[in-house]
Scaffold this motif. Structure first.
Motif, PDB file in Angstrom:
ATOM      1  N   TYR A  32       0.854  -1.186   0.000  1.00  0.00           N
ATOM      2  CA  TYR A  32       0.000   0.000   0.000  1.00  0.00           C
ATOM      3  C   TYR A  32       0.890   1.236   0.000  1.00  0.00           C
ATOM      4  CZ  TYR A  32      -3.891  -3.095   1.137  1.00  0.00           C
ATOM      5  OH  TYR A  32      -4.848  -4.095   1.102  1.00  0.00           O
ATOM      6  N   GLU A  36      -2.247   5.481  -0.092  1.00  0.00           N
ATOM      7  CA  GLU A  36      -3.319   4.527   0.198  1.00  0.00           C
ATOM      8  C   GLU A  36      -3.502   4.256   1.692  1.00  0.00           C
ATOM      9  OE1 GLU A  36      -3.630   1.300  -3.185  1.00  0.00           O
ATOM     10  OE2 GLU A  36      -1.510   1.653  -2.735  1.00  0.00           O
ATOM     11  N   HIS A  37      -2.767   4.955   2.532  1.00  0.00           N
ATOM     12  CA  HIS A  37      -2.948   4.791   3.979  1.00  0.00           C
ATOM     13  C   HIS A  37      -2.736   6.128   4.670  1.00  0.00           C
ATOM     14  CE1 HIS A  37       1.362   5.064   4.946  1.00  0.00           C
ATOM     15  NE2 HIS A  37       1.586   4.309   3.881  1.00  0.00           N
ATOM     16  N   ASN A  38      -3.049   6.177   5.953  1.00  0.00           N
ATOM     17  CA  ASN A  38      -3.040   7.456   6.677  1.00  0.00           C
ATOM     18  C   ASN A  38      -1.828   7.680   7.560  1.00  0.00           C
ATOM     19  OD1 ASN A  38      -4.193   5.301   8.348  1.00  0.00           O
ATOM     20  ND2 ASN A  38      -4.447   6.890   9.896  1.00  0.00           N
ATOM     21  N   LEU A  73      -2.837   3.183  12.023  1.00  0.00           N
ATOM     22  CA  LEU A  73      -3.892   3.103  11.010  1.00  0.00           C
ATOM     23  C   LEU A  73      -5.257   3.461  11.601  1.00  0.00           C
ATOM     24  CD1 LEU A  73      -2.788  -0.158   9.153  1.00  0.00           C
ATOM     25  CD2 LEU A  73      -2.803   2.154   8.189  1.00  0.00           C
ATOM     26  N   TYR A 167       5.458  -1.269   8.118  1.00  0.00           N
ATOM     27  CA  TYR A 167       5.614   0.082   7.555  1.00  0.00           C
ATOM     28  C   TYR A 167       7.067   0.249   7.129  1.00  0.00           C
ATOM     29  CZ  TYR A 167       5.946   5.181   7.315  1.00  0.00           C
ATOM     30  OH  TYR A 167       6.175   6.475   6.903  1.00  0.00           O
ATOM     31  N   VAL A 174       3.021   0.513   3.280  1.00  0.00           N
ATOM     32  CA  VAL A 174       2.642  -0.545   4.219  1.00  0.00           C
ATOM     33  C   VAL A 174       2.614  -1.858   3.456  1.00  0.00           C
ATOM     34  CG1 VAL A 174       0.811  -1.482   5.685  1.00  0.00           C
ATOM     35  CG2 VAL A 174       1.311   0.968   5.740  1.00  0.00           C
ATOM     36  N   MET A 181      -4.710  -5.664   6.081  1.00  0.00           N
ATOM     37  CA  MET A 181      -5.376  -4.386   5.813  1.00  0.00           C
ATOM     38  C   MET A 181      -6.879  -4.590   5.640  1.00  0.00           C
ATOM     39  SD  MET A 181      -3.695  -1.549   5.854  1.00  0.00           S
ATOM     40  CE  MET A 181      -3.390  -0.237   4.695  1.00  0.00           C
ATOM     41  N   LYS A 185      -9.779  -3.017   8.098  1.00  0.00           N
ATOM     42  CA  LYS A 185     -10.917  -2.201   7.651  1.00  0.00           C
ATOM     43  C   LYS A 185     -12.247  -2.826   8.047  1.00  0.00           C
ATOM     44  CE  LYS A 185      -8.418  -0.175   3.729  1.00  0.00           C
ATOM     45  NZ  LYS A 185      -8.257  -0.139   2.253  1.00  0.00           N
TER      46      LYS A 185
END
Length: 462
Positions: A32, A36-38, A73, A167, A174, A181, A185
């Protein structure tokens, strides 16, 4: 020799099961990208970033892994940051002068930055080949494991898919090998591999499953649930000292009440607190015993408010009803009340130590809280002032409040002690004086005693 081969074959089956169960997911290995991730570097500890960048500059791979990635995340601040690398512990120590190697089961490097410690682990290998670095017991449980490998092998050795996300500091991506993942979610806690085999490898994973599910608000995967129901008693083989440490994590993290309910649901609580589980099955006057529930609720509220919670107070609440029940049984057999309670406390603590070891200072503090309870009934004379000076008076008083709120003590008694603490010295003296109607004269009037006058000598006439 045959026994050693049998043990090694058992462990090979575990690894094979883990691989076979997860291989289809591994084929979908996905990276990712930052978009695509925070996760942002601003969310990561400066000390952890120093370790990651330094290892990278020295030519090693370096990733954040486990709970810190999971929590980032979720937008939460991680409690600590764990790093994983292809550098072995000795190589890590050469890179960092502020490094100390620890651990026997699996060697780890601790890099110190003042009070902050960044834990650095080497990628773990599958361990299928016979190695003197790997030791198992007769049940196939891993006792020592210093087999190193690659990141692709390391992922199979982790417990839950949401804890197996890496990470990468090199490109801020990630890396996901096992569908972590997607589970993250969906709010699903899923074991990597066959749950039955993974729980047999380390039964404490069942407690970790409950702790993470409650903490994260995730739901346990159905296969994981089934395995826990089937394997709960495996916990009994774990050393009581380790279970005590795990119990502290379970009940002192701010989710004690939910954790208690989930542990009971899966049959795990009775392994940790068998005497308490038995006492909970006994209703008093048609009502369930509520003291423990209230204690857990209060504990969560205190932690939410940033206040401390002591283990001895919570354990005293766990075992109080068991002590009460046993003491009453002893009194029916003719024991004096004081002796019955002392003996019951000793017996219940001795039973509990077999399940979760209790440090001596914890068991002593529990007994002090229990022993203080009947002393609250004495409110006349100098006894209240002596009791209020006891080092654990506050804990004993809080326990009295807990009992009064759940029907175990007179609310008027608890209210009196609340007033007494807040009163001035003069008011405290008045509160502890005997009531006037306690005098011999029931009318409350003092009798006056007059000495009968002596007869005067007769006067003689002159």
């Amino acid at each position: 020799m045959q026994g050693v081969k049998t043990i090694l074959n058992f462990f090979k089956k575990i690894i094979s099961s883990v691989r076979n169960e997860t291989e289809p997911v591994a084929a979908k290995n996905k990276i990712y990208s930052r978009a695509e991730h925070n996760i942002s570097r601003s969310m990561i500890s400066e000390s952890a970033l120093k370790v990651l960048y330094r290892l990278q500059r020295e030519g090693f791979e370096a990733y954040l892994v486990g709970g810190c990635v999971r929590d980032l995340l979720l937008g939460r601040e991680p409690k600590d940051f764990d790093v994983v690398t292809n550098a072995d512990p000795d190589q890590v120590r050469k890179v960092f002068r502020n490094c100390r190697l620890i651990g026997r089961r699996f060697r780890l490097a601790h890099v110190h930055f003042g009070r902050e410690i960044i834990e650095v682990a080497t990628f773990r290998g599958a361990g299928e080949e016979q190695s003197d670095k790997q030791v198992l017991n007769n049940e196939g449980r891993l006792l020592r494991d210093n087999v190193y490998g690659t990141i692709e092998e390391d992922v199979w050795r982790r417990d839950f898919s949401v804890n197996a996300l890496y990470y990468n500091i090199k490109d801020f991506s990630v890396v996901d090998f096992v569908g972590g993942m997607a589970d993250h979610k969906a709010g699903i806690l899923r074991l990597i591999g066959d749950p039955e085999m993974r729980f047999r490898e380390d039964p404490v994973r069942m407690l970790r499953a409950v702790r993470f599910a409650v903490k994260l608000g995730f739901k346990l995967d159905s296969d994981c649930e089934k395995a826990i129901h089937n394997d709960a008693q495996l916990l009994a083989s774990i050393p009581s000292a380790r279970l005590y440490d795990e119990a502290l994590k379970l009940f002192l993290s701010g989710y004690a009440l939910q954790t208690f309910e989930m542990l009971r649901h899966y049959g795990l609580f009775q392994v940790l607190f068998p005497s308490t589980e038995n006492s909970l099955a006994i209703e008093e006057n048609g009502f369930p015993r509520l003291l423990l529930i209230k204690a857990l609720e209060n504990s969560d509220n205190r932690i939410a408010e940033g206040k401390t919670v002591t283990a001895y107070f919570l354990w005293a609440a766990f075992l109080w009803e068991s002590v009460q029940i046993l003491a009453k049984e002893k009194m029916k057999r003719g024991e004096v009340e004081y002796v019955a309670y002392q003996d019951a406390a000793s017996e219940i603590i001795a039973r509990q130590i077999k399940s979760t070891a209790l440090p001596r200072h914890i068991s002593m503090a529990m007994r002090e809280v229990w022993n203080m309870q009947p002393k609250f009934n004495a409110r006349i004379g100098s006894k209240p002032s002596r009791l209020i000076g006891h080092p654990r008076f506050r804990a004993g008083y809080d326990f009295l409040l807990l009992r009064s709120e759940t029907g175990g003590a007179d609310p008027e008694l608890a209210a009196w002690w609340t007033r007494y603490q807040n009163a001035s010295e003069n008011e405290q003296r008045k509160m502890t004086q005997p009531p006037r109607n306690s005098q011999n004269n029931k009318s409350g009037r003092k009798r006056s005693y007059h000495r009968k006058p002596k007869d005067s000598a007769p006067k003689t006439e002159s």
